[in-house]
Motif scaffolding. Structure first.
Motif, PDB file in Angstrom:
ATOM      1  N   GLY A 110       9.474   5.351   6.528  1.00  0.00           N
ATOM      2  CA  GLY A 110      10.253   4.198   6.977  1.00  0.00           C
ATOM      3  C   GLY A 110      10.459   4.197   8.481  1.00  0.00           C
ATOM      4  O   GLY A 110      10.319   3.158   9.139  1.00  0.00           O
ATOM      5  N   SER A 111      10.748   5.345   9.051  1.00  0.00           N
ATOM      6  CA  SER A 111      10.947   5.447  10.501  1.00  0.00           C
ATOM      7  C   SER A 111       9.663   5.147  11.262  1.00  0.00           C
ATOM      8  O   SER A 111       9.674   4.425  12.263  1.00  0.00           O
ATOM      9  CB  SER A 111      11.427   6.846  10.878  1.00  0.00           C
ATOM     10  OG  SER A 111      12.682   7.093  10.341  1.00  0.00           O
ATOM     11  N   ASN A 112       8.547   5.688  10.781  1.00  0.00           N
ATOM     12  CA  ASN A 112       7.274   5.461  11.460  1.00  0.00           C
ATOM     13  C   ASN A 112       6.840   4.005  11.390  1.00  0.00           C
ATOM     14  O   ASN A 112       6.321   3.457  12.365  1.00  0.00           O
ATOM     15  CB  ASN A 112       6.186   6.366  10.881  1.00  0.00           C
ATOM     16  CG  ASN A 112       6.385   7.816  11.249  1.00  0.00           C
ATOM     17  OD1 ASN A 112       7.013   8.128  12.248  1.00  0.00           O
ATOM     18  ND2 ASN A 112       5.869   8.698  10.428  1.00  0.00           N
ATOM     19  N   VAL A 113       7.048   3.373  10.251  1.00  0.00           N
ATOM     20  CA  VAL A 113       6.690   1.959  10.112  1.00  0.00           C
ATOM     21  C   VAL A 113       7.575   1.111  11.024  1.00  0.00           C
ATOM     22  O   VAL A 113       7.092   0.200  11.697  1.00  0.00           O
ATOM     23  CB  VAL A 113       6.793   1.516   8.637  1.00  0.00           C
ATOM     24  CG1 VAL A 113       6.657   0.016   8.495  1.00  0.00           C
ATOM     25  CG2 VAL A 113       5.734   2.218   7.811  1.00  0.00           C
ATOM     26  N   ALA A 114       8.858   1.417  11.081  1.00  0.00           N
ATOM     27  CA  ALA A 114       9.764   0.673  11.960  1.00  0.00           C
ATOM     28  C   ALA A 114       9.363   0.860  13.418  1.00  0.00           C
ATOM     29  O   ALA A 114       9.344  -0.103  14.195  1.00  0.00           O
ATOM     30  CB  ALA A 114      11.203   1.129  11.743  1.00  0.00           C
ATOM     31  N   ALA A 153       6.476   1.346  14.511  1.00  0.00           N
ATOM     32  CA  ALA A 153       5.210   0.644  14.746  1.00  0.00           C
ATOM     33  C   ALA A 153       5.417  -0.860  14.907  1.00  0.00           C
ATOM     34  O   ALA A 153       4.472  -1.584  15.182  1.00  0.00           O
ATOM     35  CB  ALA A 153       4.238   0.917  13.612  1.00  0.00           C
ATOM     36  N   GLY A 154       6.653  -1.325  14.730  1.00  0.00           N
ATOM     37  CA  GLY A 154       6.953  -2.731  14.957  1.00  0.00           C
ATOM     38  C   GLY A 154       6.883  -3.625  13.739  1.00  0.00           C
ATOM     39  O   GLY A 154       6.931  -4.855  13.865  1.00  0.00           O
ATOM     40  N   VAL A 155       6.785  -3.059  12.550  1.00  0.00           N
ATOM     41  CA  VAL A 155       6.766  -3.865  11.335  1.00  0.00           C
ATOM     42  C   VAL A 155       8.178  -4.389  11.085  1.00  0.00           C
ATOM     43  O   VAL A 155       9.156  -3.664  11.258  1.00  0.00           O
ATOM     44  CB  VAL A 155       6.266  -3.025  10.137  1.00  0.00           C
ATOM     45  CG1 VAL A 155       6.326  -3.817   8.846  1.00  0.00           C
ATOM     46  CG2 VAL A 155       4.850  -2.536  10.403  1.00  0.00           C
ATOM     47  N   ARG A 156       8.270  -5.657  10.700  1.00  0.00           N
ATOM     48  CA  ARG A 156       9.584  -6.262  10.432  1.00  0.00           C
ATOM     49  C   ARG A 156      10.314  -5.497   9.323  1.00  0.00           C
ATOM     50  O   ARG A 156       9.718  -5.067   8.353  1.00  0.00           O
ATOM     51  CB  ARG A 156       9.413  -7.723  10.008  1.00  0.00           C
ATOM     52  CG  ARG A 156       8.965  -8.622  11.115  1.00  0.00           C
ATOM     53  CD  ARG A 156       9.097 -10.103  10.757  1.00  0.00           C
ATOM     54  NE  ARG A 156       8.971 -10.400   9.343  1.00  0.00           N
ATOM     55  CZ  ARG A 156       7.873 -10.911   8.772  1.00  0.00           C
ATOM     56  NH1 ARG A 156       6.805 -11.147   9.484  1.00  0.00           N
ATOM     57  NH2 ARG A 156       7.851 -11.171   7.481  1.00  0.00           N
ATOM     58  N   PRO A 191       6.421   0.821  -3.939  1.00  0.00           N
ATOM     59  CA  PRO A 191       5.242   1.370  -3.271  1.00  0.00           C
ATOM     60  C   PRO A 191       3.971   0.537  -3.445  1.00  0.00           C
ATOM     61  O   PRO A 191       3.085   0.577  -2.610  1.00  0.00           O
ATOM     62  CB  PRO A 191       5.065   2.749  -3.901  1.00  0.00           C
ATOM     63  CG  PRO A 191       6.415   3.094  -4.418  1.00  0.00           C
ATOM     64  CD  PRO A 191       7.063   1.791  -4.803  1.00  0.00           C
ATOM     65  N   CYS A 192       3.881  -0.269  -4.498  1.00  0.00           N
ATOM     66  CA  CYS A 192       2.680  -1.073  -4.689  1.00  0.00           C
ATOM     67  C   CYS A 192       2.561  -2.145  -3.616  1.00  0.00           C
ATOM     68  O   CYS A 192       1.504  -2.737  -3.433  1.00  0.00           O
ATOM     69  CB  CYS A 192       2.646  -1.698  -6.083  1.00  0.00           C
ATOM     70  SG  CYS A 192       4.019  -2.811  -6.412  1.00  0.00           S
ATOM     71  N   ARG A 193       3.599  -2.386  -2.840  1.00  0.00           N
ATOM     72  CA  ARG A 193       3.563  -3.388  -1.778  1.00  0.00           C
ATOM     73  C   ARG A 193       3.103  -2.819  -0.442  1.00  0.00           C
ATOM     74  O   ARG A 193       3.072  -3.519   0.549  1.00  0.00           O
ATOM     75  CB  ARG A 193       4.940  -4.019  -1.608  1.00  0.00           C
ATOM     76  CG  ARG A 193       5.372  -4.772  -2.837  1.00  0.00           C
ATOM     77  CD  ARG A 193       6.701  -5.421  -2.604  1.00  0.00           C
ATOM     78  NE  ARG A 193       7.147  -6.026  -3.858  1.00  0.00           N
ATOM     79  CZ  ARG A 193       8.198  -6.772  -3.968  1.00  0.00           C
ATOM     80  NH1 ARG A 193       8.938  -7.021  -2.921  1.00  0.00           N
ATOM     81  NH2 ARG A 193       8.542  -7.277  -5.117  1.00  0.00           N
ATOM     82  N   LEU A 194       2.756  -1.559  -0.393  1.00  0.00           N
ATOM     83  CA  LEU A 194       2.332  -0.937   0.866  1.00  0.00           C
ATOM     84  C   LEU A 194       1.124  -1.622   1.474  1.00  0.00           C
ATOM     85  O   LEU A 194       0.955  -1.661   2.670  1.00  0.00           O
ATOM     86  CB  LEU A 194       1.997   0.544   0.655  1.00  0.00           C
ATOM     87  CG  LEU A 194       3.177   1.443   0.350  1.00  0.00           C
ATOM     88  CD1 LEU A 194       2.667   2.852   0.059  1.00  0.00           C
ATOM     89  CD2 LEU A 194       4.151   1.470   1.494  1.00  0.00           C
ATOM     90  N   VAL A 195       0.285  -2.206   0.649  1.00  0.00           N
ATOM     91  CA  VAL A 195      -0.946  -2.832   1.118  1.00  0.00           C
ATOM     92  C   VAL A 195      -0.651  -4.031   2.018  1.00  0.00           C
ATOM     93  O   VAL A 195      -1.404  -4.317   2.933  1.00  0.00           O
ATOM     94  CB  VAL A 195      -1.783  -3.282  -0.100  1.00  0.00           C
ATOM     95  CG1 VAL A 195      -3.024  -4.026   0.323  1.00  0.00           C
ATOM     96  CG2 VAL A 195      -2.138  -2.085  -0.953  1.00  0.00           C
ATOM     97  N   ASN A 196       0.453  -4.698   1.804  1.00  0.00           N
ATOM     98  CA  ASN A 196       0.750  -5.941   2.510  1.00  0.00           C
ATOM     99  C   ASN A 196       1.801  -5.805   3.604  1.00  0.00           C
ATOM    100  O   ASN A 196       2.576  -6.716   3.826  1.00  0.00           O
ATOM    101  CB  ASN A 196       1.211  -6.999   1.508  1.00  0.00           C
ATOM    102  CG  ASN A 196       0.166  -7.301   0.480  1.00  0.00           C
ATOM    103  OD1 ASN A 196      -1.009  -7.426   0.825  1.00  0.00           O
ATOM    104  ND2 ASN A 196       0.566  -7.399  -0.761  1.00  0.00           N
ATOM    105  N   LEU A 197       1.835  -4.684   4.298  1.00  0.00           N
ATOM    106  CA  LEU A 197       2.868  -4.480   5.309  1.00  0.00           C
ATOM    107  C   LEU A 197       2.729  -5.419   6.496  1.00  0.00           C
ATOM    108  O   LEU A 197       3.706  -5.796   7.099  1.00  0.00           O
ATOM    109  CB  LEU A 197       2.863  -3.035   5.800  1.00  0.00           C
ATOM    110  CG  LEU A 197       3.609  -2.060   4.919  1.00  0.00           C
ATOM    111  CD1 LEU A 197       3.500  -0.660   5.497  1.00  0.00           C
ATOM    112  CD2 LEU A 197       5.062  -2.440   4.768  1.00  0.00           C
ATOM    113  N   ARG A 198       1.560  -5.771   6.894  1.00  0.00           N
ATOM    114  CA  ARG A 198       1.406  -6.606   8.097  1.00  0.00           C
ATOM    115  C   ARG A 198       1.209  -8.040   7.791  1.00  0.00           C
ATOM    116  O   ARG A 198       0.705  -8.631   7.054  1.00  0.00           O
ATOM    117  CB  ARG A 198       0.248  -6.077   8.944  1.00  0.00           C
ATOM    118  CG  ARG A 198       0.610  -4.739   9.507  1.00  0.00           C
ATOM    119  CD  ARG A 198       0.485  -4.742  10.983  1.00  0.00           C
ATOM    120  NE  ARG A 198       0.921  -3.447  11.437  1.00  0.00           N
ATOM    121  CZ  ARG A 198       1.557  -3.264  12.553  1.00  0.00           C
ATOM    122  NH1 ARG A 198       1.848  -4.246  13.332  1.00  0.00           N
ATOM    123  NH2 ARG A 198       1.929  -2.075  12.917  1.00  0.00           N
TER     124      ARG A 198
END
Length: 71
Positions: A44-48, A50-53, A64-71
Motif C-alpha cells: 500500500g505504501s509503495n503504490v501510494a 508511485a502516485g496511484v489514487r 487482490p483480484c483488482r490488482l490488475v486495474n490499478l492504473r
C-alpha cells in the motif's frame, strides 16, 4: 488459492500464508521477522508513493483480484 499443499484449489488459510512468508524470509536470510500484514502495508505504501489514487489502491487492498486495474 492453494496451489502447493492439499487440499489443492482451496483458499489459503491465514496460518498457511504466515508459514509461507516465514519460510521465504528464512530462505532469503532476512534478519527481520515478516508477516503477511507487513507485506500488505508495504504494498500500500509503495503504490501510494508511485502516485496511484488512494481509491484505486484501497480497492486493491480489499480485493487482490483488482490488482490488475490499478492504473
Amino acid at each position: 488459492m492453494n496451489l502447493f499443499r492439499p487440499p489443492l484449489g482451496s483458499p489459503v488459510t491465514p496460518d498457511a500464508a504466515g508459514e509461507l512468508v516465514e519460510r521465504l524470509a528464512r530462505r532469503a536470510d532476512l534478519e527481520r521477522h515478516l508477516t503477511p500484514h507487513m507485506l500488505r502495508q508495504a504494498f500500500g505504501s509503495n503504490v501510494a508513493d508511485a502516485g496511484v489514487r488512494s481509491t484505486k489502491y484501497s480497492e486493491a487492498l480489499l480485493s487482490p483480484c483488482r490488482l490488475v486495474n490499478l492504473r
